[in-house]
Design a protein around this motif. Structure first.
Motif, short mmCIF file in Angstrom:
data_model
loop_
_atom_site.label_atom_id
_atom_site.label_comp_id
_atom_site.label_asym_id
_atom_site.label_seq_id
_atom_site.Cartn_x
_atom_site.Cartn_y
_atom_site.Cartn_z
N PHE A 451 0.96 -1.21 -0.01
CA PHE A 451 0.03 0.01 -0.09
C PHE A 451 0.92 1.27 -0.11
CE2 PHE A 451 -2.11 3.16 2.52
CZ PHE A 451 -3.21 3.73 1.71
N THR A 452 2.11 1.13 0.69
CA THR A 452 2.95 2.36 0.76
C THR A 452 3.55 2.77 -0.75
OG1 THR A 452 4.80 1.25 1.49
CG2 THR A 452 3.27 2.03 3.27
N TRP A 453 3.57 1.65 -1.64
CA TRP A 453 3.97 1.82 -2.94
C TRP A 453 3.11 2.39 -3.69
CZ3 TRP A 453 5.71 -4.02 -3.07
CH2 TRP A 453 7.06 -4.22 -2.17
N LEU A 454 2.05 2.72 -3.33
CA LEU A 454 0.82 3.30 -4.41
C LEU A 454 1.18 4.55 -4.27
CD1 LEU A 454 -2.33 1.60 -3.40
CD2 LEU A 454 -1.05 1.14 -5.47
N THR A 455 1.23 5.39 -5.38
CA THR A 455 1.48 6.80 -5.64
C THR A 455 0.28 7.62 -5.86
OG1 THR A 455 2.40 6.60 -8.04
CG2 THR A 455 3.88 6.46 -6.33
N ASN A 456 -0.79 7.03 -6.33
CA ASN A 456 -2.05 7.66 -6.64
C ASN A 456 -2.52 8.44 -5.42
OD1 ASN A 456 -2.30 4.90 -6.12
ND2 ASN A 456 -4.47 5.11 -6.47
N GLU A 457 -3.55 9.73 -5.67
CA GLU A 457 -4.03 10.36 -4.70
C GLU A 457 -5.19 9.68 -3.93
OE1 GLU A 457 -6.27 14.46 -4.12
OE2 GLU A 457 -5.48 13.93 -6.04
N ASN A 458 -6.02 9.03 -4.48
CA ASN A 458 -7.24 8.29 -4.00
C ASN A 458 -6.88 6.79 -3.78
OD1 ASN A 458 -8.90 10.67 -3.85
ND2 ASN A 458 -9.08 10.38 -5.99
N LYS A 459 -6.36 6.65 -2.22
CA LYS A 459 -5.96 5.31 -2.15
C LYS A 459 -6.85 4.77 -0.81
CE LYS A 459 -1.24 6.06 -1.10
NZ LYS A 459 -1.24 7.69 -1.23
N TYR A 460 -6.79 3.73 -0.50
CA TYR A 460 -7.62 3.31 0.99
C TYR A 460 -6.71 2.15 1.28
CZ TYR A 460 -10.79 6.82 -0.23
OH TYR A 460 -11.66 8.10 -0.55
N LEU A 461 -6.47 1.97 2.32
CA LEU A 461 -6.12 0.54 3.02
C LEU A 461 -6.96 0.15 4.29
CD1 LEU A 461 -4.00 -2.01 3.55
CD2 LEU A 461 -2.68 -0.58 5.10
N VAL A 462 -7.79 -0.79 4.18
CA VAL A 462 -8.73 -1.26 4.99
C VAL A 462 -8.22 -2.55 5.69
CG1 VAL A 462 -11.02 -1.97 5.25
CG2 VAL A 462 -10.71 -0.36 3.72
N LEU A 463 -8.25 -2.37 7.05
CA LEU A 463 -7.73 -3.63 7.80
C LEU A 463 -9.04 -4.21 8.30
CD1 LEU A 463 -4.73 -2.98 10.01
CD2 LEU A 463 -4.90 -4.10 7.96
N MET A 464 -9.20 -5.46 7.94
CA MET A 464 -10.35 -6.36 8.65
C MET A 464 -9.43 -7.22 9.82
SD MET A 464 -13.15 -9.03 6.72
CE MET A 464 -13.37 -7.80 5.80
N ASN A 465 -9.64 -6.43 11.00
CA ASN A 465 -9.08 -7.02 12.29
C ASN A 465 -9.68 -8.26 12.39
OD1 ASN A 465 -6.88 -4.90 13.38
ND2 ASN A 465 -8.51 -3.84 12.54
N GLY A 466 -8.65 -9.38 12.55
CA GLY A 466 -9.47 -10.83 12.66
C GLY A 466 -9.74 -11.53 11.40
N GLY A 467 -9.71 -10.91 10.48
CA GLY A 467 -10.03 -11.32 9.23
C GLY A 467 -8.88 -12.35 8.59
N THR A 468 -9.42 -13.47 7.89
CA THR A 468 -8.33 -14.47 7.30
C THR A 468 -8.40 -14.30 5.74
OG1 THR A 468 -9.94 -16.31 7.02
CG2 THR A 468 -9.01 -15.84 9.44
N HIS A 469 -7.82 -15.30 5.12
CA HIS A 469 -7.64 -15.14 3.74
C HIS A 469 -9.13 -15.56 3.27
CE1 HIS A 469 -5.43 -14.71 0.05
NE2 HIS A 469 -6.05 -16.07 -0.51
N PHE A 470 -10.01 -16.25 4.00
CA PHE A 470 -11.24 -16.72 3.71
C PHE A 470 -12.24 -16.23 4.10
CE2 PHE A 470 -7.51 -20.06 3.69
CZ PHE A 470 -7.74 -20.48 2.39
#
Length: 548
Positions: A451-470
């Motif tokens: 996420f820190t590598w994205l350079t575009n202005e409108n970007k979002y990182l959402v954490l699903m705390n407790g979420g798994t791959h499935f």
């Protein structure tokens, strides 16, 4: 104590990737575990472990070890030793003879070895490694050969040696690497959670507003299934198209499923978005879907997926958009039904990779050369998939599509196949969703740092705390591999509600350009959506230096 790292990794790949058949004869049953650390060796019997697992009794032999196991963790250890794994010998052998399965076995063989004789240093090291490799594979397949017999205790008992040697020094190295990743992940999660709360400014959000967004919309919808044939690629694949009950021109969303899954996995999301006025297209990617997994299990295919899927998946979506554009322009039934200037794409796991490719990310062959082959001690299972892209001919594949105005990538695999240079090419609004308990595409290396590598202005990182791959995947009615509840994680229905919410807010804001929905992407609203053991946090900026 949690289930061992290797077991989690193996289980994760069984479910994420699928599982050439093997007939194995019964070998000598393992009776003892020899735990070695340098020149110091201690052993414990498998019988003692099984007695403890079944009764909770810690005999004198185990007592010396259990003083290092916290009391509150012993119940989890007992459960892990006897927890059934619902896979049979054919599926296990199919997977363990695949390239990804063999890579995992190579990692295990650094820690687990059979008894061997002294045959000189060089030969001894080779034999030690091979005995662990072949012994572990045989034990896994034999333990799975009888119903309800596939658990850790029986895997130990099926090992083709009276003694299994566990190299604690190597285990410690892997454990320290795991601890380092865990510590970095925890630090990053804490930073993101705190930053998200700070950005919320304690503003009150009405529960009614949140509930209204989570509920289905007012439109009825119909589902139409078509089979598309891209002659240029000799590729035929089915697509479900969900049409809202309106004669007006509608925005379009394409959903890309993950590896070994199918187009039913996100039918819930397609239905929800259609009820909100979107036309939704859900393709099934034939080289990386559930049918490919079945072919692997049946011995028809010899790999989880071909490298070409890294190219074909995004091209599937581009072909669908071309098809819909032709319908909208020429077919009287669909005349002006699709707004091809308002298109969004969302995908999970390998589908997350697909969404990012369509958004503008480029395959980074230089980065793959540096990252592959995968380090034998890696704990990031997704790298085994990503490194397959290195077998592609180097080319400028042109996988992005200018019609796409916004992208959502859930649990994407991207760190090596794109790297910083590849992800920095994205210039449209993008959301990355990470599960903090994802053991297949771990949050820290695969979503948080990228996420820190994205350079575009409108970007979002959402954490699903407790979420798994499935967490966000609905179980397919045709699935041959059940996903254990502990792998799915807590509150899967809630995780799917979150997916609906995030997709609607993202696509209404950036694909449809309805600015009334922008507020649903801010920290006030996203923080308010989260509940119980599974909750959401969001940031728009993140300082990569603070993650180190």
């Amino acid at each position: 104590m949690r289930k061992s790292i290797w077991l989690n990794a193996v289980l994760g790949c069984f479910i994420a990737c699928g599982l050439p058949a093997l007939t194995a004869s019964r070998a000598v049953s393992a009776e003892r575990l020899k735990l070695s650390f340098g020149i110091v060796e201690r052993s414990v019997s498998v019988d003692s472990l099984e007695t403890y697992a079944r009764t909770g009794q810690v005999n004198d032999e185990l007592a010396a070890y259990f003083k290092y196991v916290p009391e509150e963790s012993r119940g989890e250890l007992r459960e892990a030793l006897l927890a059934p794994i619902d896979l049979d010998a054919v599926k296990i052998s199919q997977f363990l003879y695949s390239p990804i399965g063999e890579k995992l076995l190579e990692t295990l063989s650094q820690v687990v070895q059979s008894e061997f004789r002294n045959r000189g240093t060089t030969n001894r090291n080779k034999l030690r490694r091979s005995s662990g490799f072949y012994g572990t594979r045989a034990a896994l397949i034999l333990a799975a050969s009888k119903k309800n017999n596939f658990n850790i205790i029986n895997i130990l008992r099926k090992f083709p040696s009276k003694t299994i040697s566990i190299d604690l020094f190597r285990s410690l190295e892997i454990g320290l690497r795991a601890r380092n990743i865990i510590n970095r992940t925890q630090k990053a999660v804490k930073l993101i959670n705190e930053k998200s709360i700070e950005e919320a400014n304690n503003q009150t959000v009405s529960n009614n507003v949140i509930s209204n967004v989570l509920e289905r919309g007012r439109f009825t919808y119909t589902k139409r299934s078509v089979t598309l044939n891209d002659v240029s690629r000799t590729r035929t694949f089915p697509v479900d198209i969900y049409l809202p009950g309106t004669t007006k021109t509608s925005p379009v969303v394409v959903i890309s499923h993950g590896l070994g899954s199918d187009r039913t996995s996100f039918a819930y999301l397609a239905e929800y978005l259609a009820s909100r006025g979107f036309v939704v297209a859900v393709p099934e990617h034939p080289g990386s879907n559930a049918q490919q997994l079945q072919a692997l299990l049946g011995g028809i295919a010899d790999t989880v997926t071909e490298p070409r899927e890294f190219v074909d998946r995004p091209l599937d979506v581009k072909y669908i958009l071309d098809y819909m554009e032709r319908l909208s322009n020429s077919d009287s039934e669909y005349k002006q039904r699709f707004n091809m200037e308002q298109v969004g794409v969302i995908g999970q796991s390998f589908g997350g990779y697909t969404a990012l490719a369509l958004a503008g990310a480029e395959i980074n062959f230089d980065n793959l050369q540096k990252s592959c082959p995968v380090n034998e001690n890696t704990l990031n299972v997704s790298l085994l998939l990503q490194c397959q892209a290195l077998s592609l001919p180097e080319s400028d594949y042109q996988l992005s599509d200018p019609r796409i105005k916004a992208a959502v990538a859930i649990n994407p695999v991207d760190s090596s196949v794109y790297g910083q240079e590849g992800l920095s090419k994205i210039n449209i609004p993008v959301m990355i969703v990470a599960g903090t308990a994802d053991n297949v595409a771990p949050a820290y290396p695969e979503q948080i740092v990228p996420f820190t590598w994205l350079t575009n202005e409108n970007k979002y990182l959402v954490l699903m705390n407790g979420g798994t791959h499935f967490s966000v995947i609905a179980e397919s009615p045709d699935s041959s591999i059940p996903v254990p509840s502990q792998v799915i994680g807590p509150s899967p229905n809630l995780a799917r509600d979150y997916t609906n919410y995030l997709a609607l807010a993202m696509f209404k804001t950036y694909a449809v350009n309805n600015q009334d929905y922008r507020r649903f992407l801010n920290a006030n609203h996203i923080n308010a959506v989260g509940q119980d053991k599974l909750f959401l946090r969001v940031v728009k900026e993140l300082d990569g230096d603070k993650l180190k």
